[in-house]
Design a protein around this motif. Structure first.
Motif, PDB file in Angstrom:
ATOM      1  N   UNK A 231       0.799  -1.394   0.025  1.00  8.77           N
ATOM      2  CA  UNK A 231      -0.020  -0.048   0.013  1.00  8.77           C
ATOM      3  C   UNK A 231       0.845   1.284   0.035  1.00  8.77           C
ATOM      4  N   UNK A 232       0.758   1.966  -0.900  1.00  8.29           N
ATOM      5  CA  UNK A 232       1.407   3.274  -1.157  1.00  8.29           C
ATOM      6  C   UNK A 232       0.501   4.223  -1.705  1.00  8.29           C
ATOM      7  N   UNK A 233       0.649   5.665  -1.349  1.00  6.11           N
ATOM      8  CA  UNK A 233       0.119   6.750  -1.834  1.00  6.11           C
ATOM      9  C   UNK A 233       0.880   7.100  -3.226  1.00  6.11           C
ATOM     10  N   UNK A 234       0.040   7.697  -3.912  1.00  6.37           N
ATOM     11  CA  UNK A 234       0.576   7.930  -5.349  1.00  6.37           C
ATOM     12  C   UNK A 234       0.672   9.679  -5.794  1.00  6.37           C
ATOM     13  N   UNK A 235       1.464  10.291  -5.626  1.00  4.99           N
ATOM     14  CA  UNK A 235       1.650  11.667  -5.733  1.00  4.99           C
ATOM     15  C   UNK A 235       1.192  12.110  -7.108  1.00  4.99           C
ATOM     16  N   UNK A 236       1.489  11.239  -8.019  1.00  8.86           N
ATOM     17  CA  UNK A 236       0.996  11.630  -9.534  1.00  8.86           C
ATOM     18  C   UNK A 236      -0.437  12.006  -9.575  1.00  8.86           C
ATOM     19  N   UNK A 237      -1.434  10.928  -8.894  1.00  6.29           N
ATOM     20  CA  UNK A 237      -2.754  11.100  -9.051  1.00  6.29           C
ATOM     21  C   UNK A 237      -3.187  12.081  -8.028  1.00  6.29           C
ATOM     22  N   UNK A 238      -2.446  12.149  -6.974  1.00  5.29           N
ATOM     23  CA  UNK A 238      -2.920  13.256  -5.934  1.00  5.29           C
ATOM     24  C   UNK A 238      -2.716  14.729  -6.681  1.00  5.29           C
ATOM     25  N   UNK A 239      -1.625  14.930  -7.397  1.00  9.01           N
ATOM     26  CA  UNK A 239      -1.574  16.109  -8.375  1.00  9.01           C
ATOM     27  C   UNK A 239      -2.433  16.202  -9.298  1.00  9.01           C
ATOM     28  N   UNK A 240      -3.000  14.995  -9.921  1.00 11.92           N
ATOM     29  CA  UNK A 240      -3.888  15.079 -11.063  1.00 11.92           C
ATOM     30  C   UNK A 240      -5.226  15.452 -10.530  1.00 11.92           C
ATOM     31  N   UNK A 241      -5.526  14.841  -9.426  1.00  7.98           N
ATOM     32  CA  UNK A 241      -6.995  15.193  -8.880  1.00  7.98           C
ATOM     33  C   UNK A 241      -7.076  16.940  -8.595  1.00  7.98           C
ATOM     34  N   UNK A 242      -6.078  17.298  -8.127  1.00  8.31           N
ATOM     35  CA  UNK A 242      -5.859  18.867  -7.768  1.00  8.31           C
ATOM     36  C   UNK A 242      -5.999  19.678  -9.162  1.00  8.31           C
ATOM     37  N   UNK A 243      -5.250  19.488  -9.998  1.00  8.61           N
ATOM     38  CA  UNK A 243      -5.351  19.987 -11.550  1.00  8.61           C
ATOM     39  C   UNK A 243      -6.635  20.127 -12.103  1.00  8.61           C
ATOM     40  N   UNK A 244      -7.322  18.627 -12.134  1.00 13.66           N
ATOM     41  CA  UNK A 244      -8.654  18.737 -12.687  1.00 13.66           C
ATOM     42  C   UNK A 244      -9.620  19.499 -12.169  1.00 13.66           C
ATOM     43  N   UNK A 245      -9.603  19.789 -10.755  1.00  8.62           N
ATOM     44  CA  UNK A 245     -10.402  20.490 -10.011  1.00  8.62           C
ATOM     45  C   UNK A 245     -10.373  22.088 -10.289  1.00  8.62           C
TER      46      UNK A 245
END
Length: 429
Positions: free
Chosen positions: A253-267
């Protein structure tokens, strides 16, 4: 015009980011036009994929001329093995086994795990340690015997029980090995969706608060632990009817910074990210809506499996008239809640779960689909193999692979992946 979300960073770790992104007031069009559109950080995206995502965001978000705020674009993504590395449902399952976090009476537990039973012996490789066939009813009988012994010994203790109190108990070692063995057998015989539902129902008799607390503890435990394959073995002192069994399980189990950043940019671009996962919705929402983990989504944009609750206690029964969010059910949820209302297919699909093939197939007009390059079901392998091929001449690529290193839990800036235990990059074949 939608509120503009201010940028924040995203990092790996047990508590990721403690500060949530600030939300400003709706901004006038000239203010948006005065500054460049927010862009994805490079991080470890496969560069052609990152460029294609950014181009679609720029062309369809609120910085573009044809953006329609009354019917904004939306992006659909899996949670397990997409927004995170690993599976929150699997993580909770392993945690519950290691800490004996079950509250069901033994007979109710027996009925629950026996749901996919067959009188025929399990096929290879599901044999006992002596290489003999294992009959499912015998396996279930052995599990219930272990469960009853553990419930009698530890049932009065508050959950989760410390591992130190359990690690040398032969009944505990036998129970966890047989349960993991049984789960893998259900997946092999009936498919990953049936195995996922089997796992989800094991939280029965717990309150929603209990389940969320257990999931948080499981997440913290697994995020802080090394990624590793382990062998769980039944002690020879508890042979049972089926004989001792052994099983390999993966702790990841690991967090994914690329997806965290993508979610922010989409919003920030006024595009709604929608999570649709086959895991229990409460587990996904704990992760997806939390500033602690750095994803910060709205709960109404998170869809997962739902169990019936009676007087605050979860039952081993799925909510009626609500599709199980896997396969066709995942597609039904997106059509009902988004495609029909917004009159458009998803702008992008991000697929990491075994259960997303129908979604990829059902929205052929979605211009970009990102697939995590990992070992998956045959239904998904069809799309993975297609994504690994060069696109036809003069035709925009629709399917992209994103590689990852399963040994570290990090993405790779390539389409190829390093599978767990391997140092050789591979592509689907």
């Amino acid at each position: 015009m939608r509120p503009v979300l201010h940028r924040r960073t995203f990092g790996l770790g047990l508590t990721a980011l403690l500060a949530a992104p600030a939300t400003g007031y709706a901004t006038a069009i000239p203010d948006l036009m005065d500054r460049p559109p927010p862009e994805l950080e490079e991080l470890k995206w496969y560069p052609p994929l990152r460029q294609a995502i950014q181009a679609l965001i720029n062309a369809n978000g609120q910085y573009s001329e044809h953006y329609n705020a009354s019917s904004p674009p939306y992006v659909v993504m899996d949670w397990n093995n997409m927004a995170i590395v690993g599976d929150v449902q699997q993580t909770l399952f392993l945690f519950m086994l290691e800490h004996f976090c079950f509250l069901m009476p033994a007979q109710k537990f027996r009925k629950l795990i026996h749901v996919h039973a067959s009188s025929h012996p399990l096929p290879a490789p599901f044999t006992n340690m002596a290489g003999q066939p294992v009959a499912f009813p015998d396996l279930v009988a052995d599990i219930v015997e272990d469960y009853s012994a553990l419930a009698a010994r530890y049932g009065h203790m508050p959950h989760p029980i410390a591992r130190e109190a359990l690690q040398d108990d032969p009944a505990m070692l036998a129970f966890r090995a047989r349960m993991a063995f049984c789960h893998q057998a259900v997946a092999a015989l009936h498919g990953p969706d049936a195995a996922q539902q089997w796992m989800i129902r094991l939280v029965a008799e717990q309150t929603q608060t209990d389940v969320i607390a257990l999931s948080r503890a499981a997440n913290e435990w697994c995020l802080g632990a090394s990624i590793a394959a382990q062998k769980w073995v039944c002690p020879s002192t508890r042979p049972g009817k089926a004989g001792p069994v052994q099983v390999n399980v993966t702790q990841m189990l690991r967090l994914t910074p690329e997806m965290g950043n993508l979610l922010q940019i989409l919003q920030e671009h006024g595009i709604d990210p929608i999570i649709c996962s086959s895991a229990l919705e409460d587990l996904v929402a704990l992760f997806a809506t939390s500033a602690e983990y750095g994803y910060n989504l709205r709960h109404e944009h998170v869809f997962g499996a739902r169990l019936v609750e009676r007087k605050g206690v979860m039952e081993p029964v799925e909510v009626p008239h609500y599709p199980f969010p896997a396969g066709v059910g995942k597609t039904e949820l997106i059509r009902l809640h988004y495609e029909q209302k917004r009159k458009q297919p998803p702008l992008m699909i991000f697929a990491g779960e075994d259960s997303t093939a129908n979604l990829l197939q059902s929205f052929p007009d979605t211009p970009l689909c990102c697939l995590i390059n990992r070992q998956q079901s045959e239904d998904m392998q069809v799309f993975l193999r297609a994504a690994a091929q060069p696109p036809p001449t003069a035709v925009p690529r629709r399917l992209y692979l994103q590689g990852r290193d399963e040994n570290t839990g990090e993405w790779r800036p390539h389409a190829s992946s390093l599978l767990l235990g391997s140092s050789t990059p591979t592509l689907p074949t």
